[in-house]
Design a protein around this motif. Structure first.
Motif, PDB file in Angstrom:
ATOM      1  N   LEU A  78       0.833  -1.196   0.000  1.00  0.00           N
ATOM      2  CA  LEU A  78       0.000   0.000   0.000  1.00  0.00           C
ATOM      3  C   LEU A  78       0.870   1.249   0.000  1.00  0.00           C
ATOM      4  O   LEU A  78       1.933   1.266   0.613  1.00  0.00           O
ATOM      5  CB  LEU A  78      -0.898   0.016   1.248  1.00  0.00           C
ATOM      6  N   SER A  79       0.356   2.269  -0.656  1.00  0.00           N
ATOM      7  CA  SER A  79       1.052   3.550  -0.625  1.00  0.00           C
ATOM      8  C   SER A  79       0.791   4.201   0.738  1.00  0.00           C
ATOM      9  O   SER A  79      -0.124   3.797   1.477  1.00  0.00           O
ATOM     10  CB  SER A  79       0.539   4.460  -1.741  1.00  0.00           C
ATOM     11  N   GLN A  80       1.562   5.213   1.051  1.00  0.00           N
ATOM     12  CA  GLN A  80       1.358   5.935   2.318  1.00  0.00           C
ATOM     13  C   GLN A  80      -0.037   6.551   2.355  1.00  0.00           C
ATOM     14  O   GLN A  80      -0.678   6.584   3.400  1.00  0.00           O
ATOM     15  CB  GLN A  80       2.426   7.012   2.499  1.00  0.00           C
ATOM     16  N   ILE A  86      -6.929   4.213   5.187  1.00  0.00           N
ATOM     17  CA  ILE A  86      -7.403   3.082   5.998  1.00  0.00           C
ATOM     18  C   ILE A  86      -7.443   3.476   7.468  1.00  0.00           C
ATOM     19  O   ILE A  86      -8.400   3.158   8.182  1.00  0.00           O
ATOM     20  CB  ILE A  86      -6.521   1.834   5.768  1.00  0.00           C
ATOM     21  N   SER A  87      -6.421   4.181   7.916  1.00  0.00           N
ATOM     22  CA  SER A  87      -6.374   4.652   9.293  1.00  0.00           C
ATOM     23  C   SER A  87      -7.549   5.574   9.589  1.00  0.00           C
ATOM     24  O   SER A  87      -8.209   5.453  10.634  1.00  0.00           O
ATOM     25  CB  SER A  87      -5.050   5.366   9.547  1.00  0.00           C
ATOM     26  N   LEU A  88      -7.823   6.483   8.682  1.00  0.00           N
ATOM     27  CA  LEU A  88      -8.972   7.392   8.863  1.00  0.00           C
ATOM     28  C   LEU A  88     -10.282   6.609   8.891  1.00  0.00           C
ATOM     29  O   LEU A  88     -11.149   6.869   9.733  1.00  0.00           O
ATOM     30  CB  LEU A  88      -9.012   8.436   7.746  1.00  0.00           C
ATOM     31  N   TYR A  89     -10.440   5.659   7.999  1.00  0.00           N
ATOM     32  CA  TYR A  89     -11.635   4.847   7.948  1.00  0.00           C
ATOM     33  C   TYR A  89     -11.835   4.088   9.258  1.00  0.00           C
ATOM     34  O   TYR A  89     -12.942   4.047   9.816  1.00  0.00           O
ATOM     35  CB  TYR A  89     -11.569   3.871   6.778  1.00  0.00           C
TER      36      TYR A  89
END
Length: 96
Positions: A78-80, A86-89
């Motif tokens: 995964l790109s940064q 994903i972290s936000l989700y």
């Protein structure tokens, strides 16, 4: 044709397809002819164990995977930005 040769050939072909590796790339790395690589993949000829270990290292797979004992799973990178999304989700609550 031996069943194990076919399994090994099919698995080499599968991992090469997943990783975009060409037979010529393998031949150069292994210092063998493209015909040898083609025969390994078709299951016409057996690859010796030393070369098989070297090939697995090059392809980034285990002997278990090439023998069909363990599944071949595609690598996911995964790109940064994707990691951040994903972290936000994951930080969202049920109402968003």
């Amino acid at each position: 044709m031996g069943e194990i040769r076919k399994t090994i050939g099919d698995n080499i072909k599968k991992i090469c397809s997943l990783k975009g590796i060409r037979q010529v790339d393998i031949a150069r790395f292994m210092e063998v002819s493209e015909g040898s690589v083609s025969n390994w993949i078709k299951g016409t000829n057996s690859i010796d164990i030393e070369n098989l270990a070297k090939l697995c290292s090059f392809l980034g797979i285990s002997l278990d995977q090439v023998y069909g004992v363990a599944p071949i799973t595609p690598e996911v990178s995964l790109s940064q930005e994707e990691i951040h999304l994903i972290s936000l989700y994951r930080s969202l609550n049920k109402t968003g």
